[in-house]
Design a protein around this motif. Structure first.
Motif, mmCIF file in Angstrom:
data_model
loop_
_atom_site.group_PDB
_atom_site.id
_atom_site.type_symbol
_atom_site.label_atom_id
_atom_site.label_comp_id
_atom_site.label_asym_id
_atom_site.label_seq_id
_atom_site.Cartn_x
_atom_site.Cartn_y
_atom_site.Cartn_z
ATOM 1 N N SER A 114 -49.933 -3.533 -70.510
ATOM 2 C CA SER A 114 -50.185 -3.119 -71.898
ATOM 3 C C SER A 114 -51.669 -2.909 -72.198
ATOM 4 C CB SER A 114 -49.611 -4.148 -72.865
ATOM 5 O OG SER A 114 -50.280 -5.390 -72.710
ATOM 6 N N TYR A 119 -59.518 -0.433 -71.542
ATOM 7 C CA TYR A 119 -60.261 -1.694 -71.588
ATOM 8 C C TYR A 119 -60.747 -2.085 -70.197
ATOM 9 C CZ TYR A 119 -58.292 -2.327 -76.249
ATOM 10 O OH TYR A 119 -57.959 -2.180 -77.563
ATOM 11 N N SER A 149 -54.599 -9.426 -74.073
ATOM 12 C CA SER A 149 -53.964 -8.206 -74.597
ATOM 13 C C SER A 149 -54.963 -7.583 -75.573
ATOM 14 C CB SER A 149 -52.662 -8.547 -75.311
ATOM 15 O OG SER A 149 -52.934 -9.271 -76.497
ATOM 16 N N PRO A 150 -54.751 -6.339 -75.973
ATOM 17 C CA PRO A 150 -55.662 -5.740 -76.960
ATOM 18 C C PRO A 150 -55.740 -6.544 -78.264
ATOM 19 C CG PRO A 150 -54.370 -4.024 -75.907
ATOM 20 C CD PRO A 150 -53.813 -5.353 -75.437
ATOM 21 N N GLU A 151 -54.663 -7.263 -78.602
ATOM 22 C CA GLU A 151 -54.669 -8.077 -79.826
ATOM 23 C C GLU A 151 -55.326 -9.443 -79.574
ATOM 24 O OE1 GLU A 151 -51.579 -6.861 -78.542
ATOM 25 O OE2 GLU A 151 -52.003 -5.004 -79.633
ATOM 26 N N HIS A 152 -55.122 -9.986 -78.397
ATOM 27 C CA HIS A 152 -55.684 -11.300 -78.017
ATOM 28 C C HIS A 152 -56.637 -11.043 -76.844
ATOM 29 C CE1 HIS A 152 -55.844 -15.638 -77.553
ATOM 30 N NE2 HIS A 152 -55.619 -15.483 -76.265
ATOM 31 N N TYR A 153 -57.856 -10.604 -77.188
ATOM 32 C CA TYR A 153 -58.758 -10.055 -76.171
ATOM 33 C C TYR A 153 -59.846 -11.013 -75.674
ATOM 34 C CZ TYR A 153 -61.690 -9.260 -80.260
ATOM 35 O OH TYR A 153 -62.424 -9.434 -81.403
ATOM 36 N N ARG A 181 -63.591 -2.470 -74.883
ATOM 37 C CA ARG A 181 -63.185 -1.055 -74.847
ATOM 38 C C ARG A 181 -64.157 -0.278 -73.985
ATOM 39 N NH1 ARG A 181 -60.194 1.202 -79.495
ATOM 40 N NH2 ARG A 181 -59.905 2.829 -77.979
#
Length: 192
Positions: A114, A119, A149-153, A181
């Motif tokens: 995901s 990233y 994850s992109p939410e929990h980076y 990013r």
């Protein structure tokens, strides 16, 4: 981790250190809490071998023939160009008193699909400081990057997998690894 041992001899503090180095020896000093400093010498080849085995971050035994002393390398001075060891500071430890030492951070797992190619993984801390008894110094501490994850980076020091007999000696909110990013993803978003 294998036992790291170094043969050592007493050294005359007035001996010329350059002559010792020409003989393949490294001048050193051994000191500790409530222990007077001692001038010693070790063979350069043995020191290089011990460093490759992990002596910079692990308990090492200095073998004087009649006695063995548990130490940590506090400082290793090297020649700026040749990288030969010039001098070593050994800290004699008490096996019943906790010490603070830097250990390597090992990444476990893989980034989830995901995350994609937008990233990159940034490894902020390759080592962290821990506090423990000298006999409990871990080879490394681990962190599972599959939780990113992109939410929990961001994964913090509190997310490290640390043995029960070892304590974290840094701020638990310190970022260990994070997703960032890529420039391509940022400029593509700006263009849209």
């Amino acid at each position: 981790m294998a036992q790291i041992s170094l043969a050592a001899q007493q050294r005359d503090p007035s001996a010329h250190v350059n002559q010792l180095r020409q003989q393949g020896l490294v001048p050193a000093v051994m000191y500790g809490h409530n222990i007077p400093a001692e001038s010693i010498q070790i063979e350069r080849i043995s020191l290089d071998k011990a460093v490759k085995q992990g002596a910079l971050t692990h308990l090492t035994t200095l073998d004087f023939g009649t006695r063995q002393v548990a130490v940590l390398i506090k400082e290793l001075q090297r020649h700026p160009v040749k990288r030969n060891p010039l001098h070593v500071d050994f800290y004699q430890v008490s096996m019943t008193e906790a010490v603070e030492i830097d250990v390597r951070v090992k990444l476990l797992g893989a980034l989830p699909a995901s995350v994609g190619s937008d990233y990159i993984l940034v490894h902020n801390l390759e080592t962290i400081t821990v506090s423990c008894l000298p006999g409990n110094i871990p080879d490394s501490v681990a962190i599972d990057i599959s939780k990113l994850s992109p939410e929990h980076y961001i994964l913090h020091a509190r997310d490290l997998v640390i043995p029960a007999n070892v304590k974290l000696a840094i701020d638990p909110d310190e970022a260990v690894v994070m997703l960032s990013r890529t420039r391509a993803a940022v400029s593509e978003e700006t263009t849209e």
